[in-house]
Write a protein that holds these residues in place. Sequence first.
Motif, PDB file in Angstrom:
ATOM      1  N   ASN A   1      -4.002  -2.011   9.494  1.00 43.87           N
ATOM      2  CA  ASN A   1      -2.564  -2.235   9.488  1.00 43.87           C
ATOM      3  C   ASN A   1      -1.915  -1.438   8.352  1.00 43.87           C
ATOM      4  N   PRO A   2      -1.027  -0.498   8.661  1.00 42.57           N
ATOM      5  CA  PRO A   2      -0.426   0.325   7.591  1.00 42.57           C
ATOM      6  C   PRO A   2       0.457  -0.449   6.624  1.00 42.57           C
ATOM      7  N   SER A   3       0.824  -1.687   6.967  1.00 43.49           N
ATOM      8  CA  SER A   3       1.690  -2.468   6.085  1.00 43.49           C
ATOM      9  C   SER A   3       0.909  -3.278   5.050  1.00 43.49           C
ATOM     10  N   TYR A   4      -0.416  -3.149   5.036  1.00 45.19           N
ATOM     11  CA  TYR A   4      -1.214  -3.872   4.044  1.00 45.19           C
ATOM     12  C   TYR A   4      -0.819  -3.467   2.621  1.00 45.19           C
ATOM     13  N   THR A   5      -1.054  -4.366   1.684  1.00 40.45           N
ATOM     14  CA  THR A   5      -0.837  -4.088   0.269  1.00 40.45           C
ATOM     15  C   THR A   5      -2.081  -3.432  -0.326  1.00 40.45           C
ATOM     16  N   SER A   6      -1.986  -3.001  -1.566  1.00 41.76           N
ATOM     17  CA  SER A   6      -3.137  -2.382  -2.241  1.00 41.76           C
ATOM     18  C   SER A   6      -4.337  -3.310  -2.273  1.00 41.76           C
ATOM     19  N   SER A   7      -4.100  -4.583  -2.598  1.00 41.11           N
ATOM     20  CA  SER A   7      -5.223  -5.524  -2.684  1.00 41.11           C
ATOM     21  C   SER A   7      -5.851  -5.761  -1.321  1.00 41.11           C
ATOM     22  N   GLU A   8      -5.029  -5.780  -0.274  1.00 39.26           N
ATOM     23  CA  GLU A   8      -5.572  -5.946   1.079  1.00 39.26           C
ATOM     24  C   GLU A   8      -6.384  -4.724   1.486  1.00 39.26           C
ATOM     25  N   PHE A   9      -5.862  -3.541   1.229  1.00 45.19           N
ATOM     26  CA  PHE A   9      -6.625  -2.321   1.530  1.00 45.19           C
ATOM     27  C   PHE A   9      -7.941  -2.298   0.757  1.00 45.19           C
TER      28      PHE A   9
END
Length: 506
Positions: A80-88
């Motif tokens: 998902n391109p809308s993930y945050t840095s921590s999610e990525f």
Amino acid sequence: MKTIPEIVNFFNDDQAYITTEDQPVFTFADVKKQIDSTKDFFEKNHIQKTDTIAIVCENGPVMATSFLATASNCCAAPLNPSYTSSEFDFYLEDLSPKALIVKEGSNSPVIEVAKKREIKIFNLLVSTKDPSGKFSLASKEENISNAINQNDNIVPDDIALILHTSGTTSRPKMVPLTHLNLCTSAKNIVQTLNLNRSDKCINIMPLFHIHGIVGLLLSSLFSGGTIFTSPGFNALKFFSWLKTFSPTWYSAVPTMHQVILTRASRNSEIIAETKLRFIRSSSAPLPSTTMKEIENTFHCPVIESYGMTEAAHQMTSNHLPPGKRKATKAGFAAGPEIAIMGNKKNILEKGKIGEIVIRGESVTKGYLNNPKANNDSFIEGWFRTGDQGFFDEDDLLQLTGRIKEIINKGGEKIAPLEIDDTIMQHESVFQAITFPIIHTKLGEEVAAAIVLKTKHQLTEQELKEFLRNKLAPFKIPQTIIFLDEIPKGKTGKLQRLGLAKTLGLE
């Protein structure tokens, strides 16, 4: 056809596969060329078919083709391109990809995360003058040694795709899906919907989700049809896409259908000119009132289906006319073998409620790096879906809800889906979701969150009076909250689990 390259090689002609609003069409022959050029690039960069490549790209034609080209050469992991840095950071740690594909010039936080993790970055280059979906890849790494010769062809048991479960109640799990899983499911959808080369669909689903990938992109590929790859769901643009592209079908989640309906009256002329054969709904139960309104608005049948990531999407589906279809029913078996299992691991007869279990060629062989989850999820060759339901007298599957979502009110087990659908029958209700809240004596009590239709008014007491004639007293929500919007997940599904905490009710 049991692999994506096999499907592409079978068609490989000048018929349009992907279209957009403002670029030349991308043909089946173009798909073949794109897969081959991507293979050359991967070989030069030492990517093998067992490697995983993460893809972070906005919805649209290039997201579609980059997935197909990657999955045809190794394992694709769209995020998902809308993930945050921590999610990525979490997902890249879990996936351990050999490389990341991202559009050149992107400012996504995934780029810095990938650099810190020393993951190769492949820049995706596009030109608006090219056919929609055409791209090239570039790497900033220098002094690449001699290219490897990837002699191993893709075979059905090769992993083509890794997706994570939603992780609503636990750590997200990695679901590996083989080419056989994906192609079997795509074939099942084609057969269920009688898709052929003359069919055209609009994709408004995200292409990092199994519904968009298999339910639309791969089913269109398998049927030799055409797909309009939108930049994502946009209710303001949907009807202009309908007019411009003139599709024969589309598929979406219930919340998208509901939003589309709110704009239908002002687009009646476009609707009158549509050539829709059917409209499909999946990924969450469709309220009976919404189904009826869609059919009355678009003058075509609504086909509800039931699927999940671990089954490569479709498991059951209602039939096209003149076959049977019923509102609130998940449909007939339309993919893997499906059964209802009791507490003693016994298969139950019609009418008996139990856990829905599946097995077959579209079902994943198991989660990656998670032996505990595999031990919990597989039983005597069956995969446990975690959903509860039963088969009715016509062999139609009736979902009663996620087992984890069943409300236990003083020992009474209450299926929230039944209450959702009953609330939706009120003329003033736009959306509704039932959920448990903590009760000191009963353990759990029934609550509901409601969104009203524009310019409609309804009180808690009025709604309870309406429900008294339709539900047993213990099922009527004791707490009713009216909201402007119900929290949704990344793919537009209403979020039942954890809603009480989100709303400050516990």
